[in-house]
Design a protein around this motif. Structure first.
Motif, PDB file in Angstrom:
ATOM      1  N   LEU A 107       0.850  -1.199   0.077  1.00  0.00           N
ATOM      2  CA  LEU A 107      -0.036   0.016  -0.058  1.00  0.00           C
ATOM      3  C   LEU A 107       0.951   1.366  -0.106  1.00  0.00           C
ATOM      4  O   LEU A 107       0.657   2.275  -0.672  1.00  0.00           O
ATOM      5  CB  LEU A 107      -0.927   0.116   1.220  1.00  0.00           C
ATOM      6  CG  LEU A 107      -1.962   1.156   1.209  1.00  0.00           C
ATOM      7  CD1 LEU A 107      -2.992   1.100   0.349  1.00  0.00           C
ATOM      8  CD2 LEU A 107      -2.417   1.139   2.848  1.00  0.00           C
ATOM      9  N   LEU A 108       1.934   1.143   0.684  1.00  0.00           N
ATOM     10  CA  LEU A 108       3.118   2.182   0.833  1.00  0.00           C
ATOM     11  C   LEU A 108       4.089   2.416  -0.084  1.00  0.00           C
ATOM     12  O   LEU A 108       4.853   3.057  -0.049  1.00  0.00           O
ATOM     13  CB  LEU A 108       3.598   2.172   2.247  1.00  0.00           C
ATOM     14  CG  LEU A 108       2.543   2.459   3.313  1.00  0.00           C
ATOM     15  CD1 LEU A 108       3.429   2.352   4.925  1.00  0.00           C
ATOM     16  CD2 LEU A 108       1.913   3.758   3.291  1.00  0.00           C
ATOM     17  N   GLY A 109       3.860   1.537  -1.313  1.00  0.00           N
ATOM     18  CA  GLY A 109       4.733   1.546  -2.225  1.00  0.00           C
ATOM     19  C   GLY A 109       6.118   0.848  -1.984  1.00  0.00           C
ATOM     20  O   GLY A 109       7.160   1.229  -2.700  1.00  0.00           O
ATOM     21  N   ARG A 291      -0.178   9.369   4.957  1.00  0.00           N
ATOM     22  CA  ARG A 291      -1.155   9.530   6.176  1.00  0.00           C
ATOM     23  C   ARG A 291      -2.050   7.990   6.156  1.00  0.00           C
ATOM     24  O   ARG A 291      -2.529   7.959   4.964  1.00  0.00           O
ATOM     25  CB  ARG A 291      -2.129  10.661   6.275  1.00  0.00           C
ATOM     26  CG  ARG A 291      -1.609  12.063   5.830  1.00  0.00           C
ATOM     27  CD  ARG A 291      -2.605  12.896   6.071  1.00  0.00           C
ATOM     28  NE  ARG A 291      -2.593  13.302   7.584  1.00  0.00           N
ATOM     29  CZ  ARG A 291      -3.249  14.321   8.335  1.00  0.00           C
ATOM     30  NH1 ARG A 291      -4.320  14.754   7.589  1.00  0.00           N
ATOM     31  NH2 ARG A 291      -3.288  14.352   9.577  1.00  0.00           N
ATOM     32  N   ILE A 292      -1.879   7.382   7.036  1.00  0.00           N
ATOM     33  CA  ILE A 292      -2.574   6.121   7.124  1.00  0.00           C
ATOM     34  C   ILE A 292      -3.480   6.113   8.118  1.00  0.00           C
ATOM     35  O   ILE A 292      -3.392   6.103   9.561  1.00  0.00           O
ATOM     36  CB  ILE A 292      -1.591   4.705   7.292  1.00  0.00           C
ATOM     37  CG1 ILE A 292      -0.535   5.135   6.300  1.00  0.00           C
ATOM     38  CG2 ILE A 292      -2.231   3.567   7.329  1.00  0.00           C
ATOM     39  CD1 ILE A 292       0.958   5.334   6.741  1.00  0.00           C
ATOM     40  N   TYR A 293      -4.740   5.702   7.818  1.00  0.00           N
ATOM     41  CA  TYR A 293      -6.165   5.776   8.570  1.00  0.00           C
ATOM     42  C   TYR A 293      -6.229   4.319   9.067  1.00  0.00           C
ATOM     43  O   TYR A 293      -6.549   3.424   8.182  1.00  0.00           O
ATOM     44  CB  TYR A 293      -7.163   6.363   7.847  1.00  0.00           C
ATOM     45  CG  TYR A 293      -8.416   6.289   8.756  1.00  0.00           C
ATOM     46  CD1 TYR A 293      -8.390   6.695  10.160  1.00  0.00           C
ATOM     47  CD2 TYR A 293      -9.861   5.708   8.399  1.00  0.00           C
ATOM     48  CE1 TYR A 293      -9.566   6.624  10.839  1.00  0.00           C
ATOM     49  CE2 TYR A 293     -10.811   5.759   8.912  1.00  0.00           C
ATOM     50  CZ  TYR A 293     -10.775   6.387  10.430  1.00  0.00           C
ATOM     51  OH  TYR A 293     -11.785   6.147  11.014  1.00  0.00           O
ATOM     52  N   LEU A 294      -6.410   3.937  10.310  1.00  0.00           N
ATOM     53  CA  LEU A 294      -6.264   2.607  10.752  1.00  0.00           C
ATOM     54  C   LEU A 294      -7.695   2.448  11.623  1.00  0.00           C
ATOM     55  O   LEU A 294      -8.003   3.211  12.243  1.00  0.00           O
ATOM     56  CB  LEU A 294      -5.158   2.202  11.832  1.00  0.00           C
ATOM     57  CG  LEU A 294      -3.958   2.223  11.311  1.00  0.00           C
ATOM     58  CD1 LEU A 294      -3.056   1.857  12.700  1.00  0.00           C
ATOM     59  CD2 LEU A 294      -3.779   0.723  10.708  1.00  0.00           C
ATOM     60  N   ILE A 303      -7.599  -2.440   9.180  1.00  0.00           N
ATOM     61  CA  ILE A 303      -7.870  -1.886   7.918  1.00  0.00           C
ATOM     62  C   ILE A 303      -7.029  -0.816   7.857  1.00  0.00           C
ATOM     63  O   ILE A 303      -7.134   0.194   8.692  1.00  0.00           O
ATOM     64  CB  ILE A 303      -9.228  -1.781   7.516  1.00  0.00           C
ATOM     65  CG1 ILE A 303     -10.111  -3.152   7.492  1.00  0.00           C
ATOM     66  CG2 ILE A 303      -9.512  -1.041   6.166  1.00  0.00           C
ATOM     67  CD1 ILE A 303     -11.262  -3.053   8.267  1.00  0.00           C
ATOM     68  N   ALA A 304      -6.099  -0.653   6.844  1.00  0.00           N
ATOM     69  CA  ALA A 304      -5.496   0.412   6.867  1.00  0.00           C
ATOM     70  C   ALA A 304      -5.623   1.265   5.429  1.00  0.00           C
ATOM     71  O   ALA A 304      -5.767   0.612   4.365  1.00  0.00           O
ATOM     72  CB  ALA A 304      -3.600   0.212   7.074  1.00  0.00           C
ATOM     73  N   ARG A 305      -5.915   2.528   5.479  1.00  0.00           N
ATOM     74  CA  ARG A 305      -6.215   3.188   4.163  1.00  0.00           C
ATOM     75  C   ARG A 305      -5.178   4.151   4.020  1.00  0.00           C
ATOM     76  O   ARG A 305      -5.112   5.055   4.890  1.00  0.00           O
ATOM     77  CB  ARG A 305      -7.856   3.549   4.486  1.00  0.00           C
ATOM     78  CG  ARG A 305      -8.124   4.639   3.517  1.00  0.00           C
ATOM     79  CD  ARG A 305      -9.585   4.873   3.253  1.00  0.00           C
ATOM     80  NE  ARG A 305     -10.033   5.654   1.969  1.00  0.00           N
ATOM     81  CZ  ARG A 305     -10.185   4.894   0.964  1.00  0.00           C
ATOM     82  NH1 ARG A 305     -10.253   3.609   1.018  1.00  0.00           N
ATOM     83  NH2 ARG A 305     -10.185   5.483  -0.240  1.00  0.00           N
ATOM     84  N   LEU A 306      -4.709   4.261   2.961  1.00  0.00           N
ATOM     85  CA  LEU A 306      -3.715   5.338   2.398  1.00  0.00           C
ATOM     86  C   LEU A 306      -4.506   6.571   1.968  1.00  0.00           C
ATOM     87  O   LEU A 306      -5.409   6.338   1.006  1.00  0.00           O
ATOM     88  CB  LEU A 306      -2.748   4.932   1.539  1.00  0.00           C
ATOM     89  CG  LEU A 306      -1.587   6.047   1.354  1.00  0.00           C
ATOM     90  CD1 LEU A 306      -0.754   6.189   2.189  1.00  0.00           C
ATOM     91  CD2 LEU A 306      -1.030   5.492  -0.095  1.00  0.00           C
ATOM     92  N   ILE A 307      -4.240   7.656   2.750  1.00  0.00           N
ATOM     93  CA  ILE A 307      -4.998   8.997   1.943  1.00  0.00           C
ATOM     94  C   ILE A 307      -4.025  10.152   1.875  1.00  0.00           C
ATOM     95  O   ILE A 307      -2.838  10.019   2.405  1.00  0.00           O
ATOM     96  CB  ILE A 307      -5.959   9.450   3.126  1.00  0.00           C
ATOM     97  CG1 ILE A 307      -5.381   9.697   4.238  1.00  0.00           C
ATOM     98  CG2 ILE A 307      -7.276   8.708   3.322  1.00  0.00           C
ATOM     99  CD1 ILE A 307      -6.439  10.558   5.240  1.00  0.00           C
ATOM    100  N   GLU A 316      -6.907   0.584   0.087  1.00  0.00           N
ATOM    101  CA  GLU A 316      -7.210  -0.044   1.541  1.00  0.00           C
ATOM    102  C   GLU A 316      -6.570  -1.411   1.612  1.00  0.00           C
ATOM    103  O   GLU A 316      -6.511  -2.055   0.493  1.00  0.00           O
ATOM    104  CB  GLU A 316      -8.499   0.029   1.698  1.00  0.00           C
ATOM    105  CG  GLU A 316      -9.085   0.969   2.833  1.00  0.00           C
ATOM    106  CD  GLU A 316     -10.337   0.832   2.870  1.00  0.00           C
ATOM    107  OE1 GLU A 316     -11.121   1.690   3.554  1.00  0.00           O
ATOM    108  OE2 GLU A 316     -11.058  -0.322   2.878  1.00  0.00           O
ATOM    109  N   THR A 317      -6.086  -1.600   2.611  1.00  0.00           N
ATOM    110  CA  THR A 317      -5.599  -3.095   2.846  1.00  0.00           C
ATOM    111  C   THR A 317      -5.803  -3.622   4.147  1.00  0.00           C
ATOM    112  O   THR A 317      -6.314  -2.845   5.090  1.00  0.00           O
ATOM    113  CB  THR A 317      -4.160  -3.234   2.601  1.00  0.00           C
ATOM    114  OG1 THR A 317      -3.576  -4.634   2.219  1.00  0.00           O
ATOM    115  CG2 THR A 317      -3.247  -2.728   3.420  1.00  0.00           C
ATOM    116  N   VAL A 318      -5.650  -5.132   4.342  1.00  0.00           N
ATOM    117  CA  VAL A 318      -5.827  -5.654   5.537  1.00  0.00           C
ATOM    118  C   VAL A 318      -4.402  -6.054   6.198  1.00  0.00           C
ATOM    119  O   VAL A 318      -3.836  -6.682   5.323  1.00  0.00           O
ATOM    120  CB  VAL A 318      -6.701  -6.600   5.610  1.00  0.00           C
ATOM    121  CG1 VAL A 318      -7.097  -7.477   6.801  1.00  0.00           C
ATOM    122  CG2 VAL A 318      -8.066  -6.449   4.774  1.00  0.00           C
TER     123      VAL A 318
END
Ligand code: ADP
Ligand code: MG
Length: 330
Positions: A107-109, A291-294, A303-307, A316-318
């Protein structure tokens, strides 16, 4: 400690005395007075303000506030310029640290980037501190395993660092847990001023013990509790801004990952807009690169969401937090 705080105050005073807010074109005595009453006491505080905040706090019209801010930005020392090739050379050194979860890394490249601030935000219990512990462990691992083979500095503001947890996670990675613990330097920050000082001190510590991971857990809790209400918002934002730029400088100088945590706030007086927004508003949002929303999922999953990433797609990923630490959990 008291001495340090005094020194910090003196440093701030020195900065403030360089250029007064009356030196900003368009700021007369009456406007200066309004600005001061709302804690916009120096040029930098004004330069990093948002027009709507300033308008709300001071009663100055939003258009006029925007002009004052633009003028302050022109005269504020907002940093040195570098040539493109200097930045390119520096960027070529960027490395990526594994989080323990391939999903999150992807998710973070490819992992958490050096020379940038990665902010993990979410509600209480969403796994922010667990991820910080995991990063402290993976950072000590060899490069081949996604680590940096480096020492780690942690600024702990909520007294949530647990060596026992490091031992568990280190063992799960077949690492010598004593060695891992010996490479992690933890300082407890007792208030926001202390936290800022420790951010400064990290650079000195790294001279002796090179550290390529700097963790601040939590970035915002002291600031949030000490600066309640709109009246002290600009002062809080100014200090947070300064602190985050210190952290970013550390990241750049040491080619280090800067990982910070932040809580979401449902309080209408400490955030802007969204009913569940990260604390710190525009300052934290603009300075954090990732910024990662958990949030909590089922059965220990997160669930981690990159914004708001500058060059990665939102997504999003798990991942999973277990006894062994952070993993994909599959
Ligand atoms: P915060 O986002 O508030 O920092 P934490 O990172 O402290 O939250 O997450 C706490 C959660 O992590 C616990 O509710 C639990 O689900 C999980 N956790 C903590 N320690 C362990 C452990 N040893 N084994 C499994 N899960 C754990
Ligand atoms: Mg925590």
């Amino acid at each position: 400690m008291e001495k340090n705080e005094k020194k910090l105050k003196e440093d701030e005073t020195e900065k403030k005395e360089e250029i007064g807010i009356e030196d900003i074109p368009g700021v007369g005595e009456a406007t200066a007075e309004k600005l001061r009453e709302s804690n916009y006491t120096d040029v930098m505080a004004i330069a990093v303000a948002s027009p709507s905040d300033m308008a709300n706090l001071t009663g100055i019209g939003e258009g006029a506030a925007a002009k004052i801010i633009a003028a302050a930005r022109k005269i504020a020392d907002v940093g040195n310029f570098e040539t493109g090739d200097e930045i390119y050379q520096r960027r070529k050194g960027v490395q990526k640290l594994t989080s323990g979860s391939h999903n999150l890394d992807t998710l973070l490249g490819g992992g958490l980037e050096t020379q940038a601030i990665s902010e993990f935000f979410g509600e209480f219990g969403s796994g922010k501190t667990q991820i910080m512990h995991q990063l402290a462990v993976t950072a000590t691992m060899p490069i081949e395993r996604g680590g940096f083979n480096t020492d780690v500095i942690i600024i702990d503001t909520e007294n949530t660092f647990r060596p026992e947890r490091i031992i568990q996670m280190a063992k799960a990675k077949d690492l010598d847990s004593d060695e891992v613990l010996a490479r992690i330097r933890v300082a407890r920050a007792y208030n926001s001023h202390h936290q800022i000082l420790l951010g400064d001190r990290a650079g000195e510590i790294a001279k002796e013990h090179p550290a390529r991971l700097l963790i601040v857990d939590s970035l915002t809790s002291h600031f949030r509790s000490e600066y309640m209400g709109r009246g002290s918002l600009s002062e809080r934002q100014q200090l947070l801004n300064r602190h985050m730029h210190d952290l970013l400088r550390f990241g750049t100088l040491h080619n280090a990952v800067i990982a910070v945590t932040n809580q979401v706030s449902a309080r209408p007086d400490v955030f802007f807009g969204d009913p569940m927004a990260p604390v710190g508003g525009n300052i934290v949002g603009h300075t954090a690169t990732f910024r990662i929303y958990l949030r909590k999922g089922k059965a220990g999953k997160r669930i981690a969401r990159l914004i708001d990433s500058p060059y990665l797609p939102e997504g999003e990923t798990v991942l999973q937090v277990s006894e062994d630490g952070v993993s994909d959990g599959t």
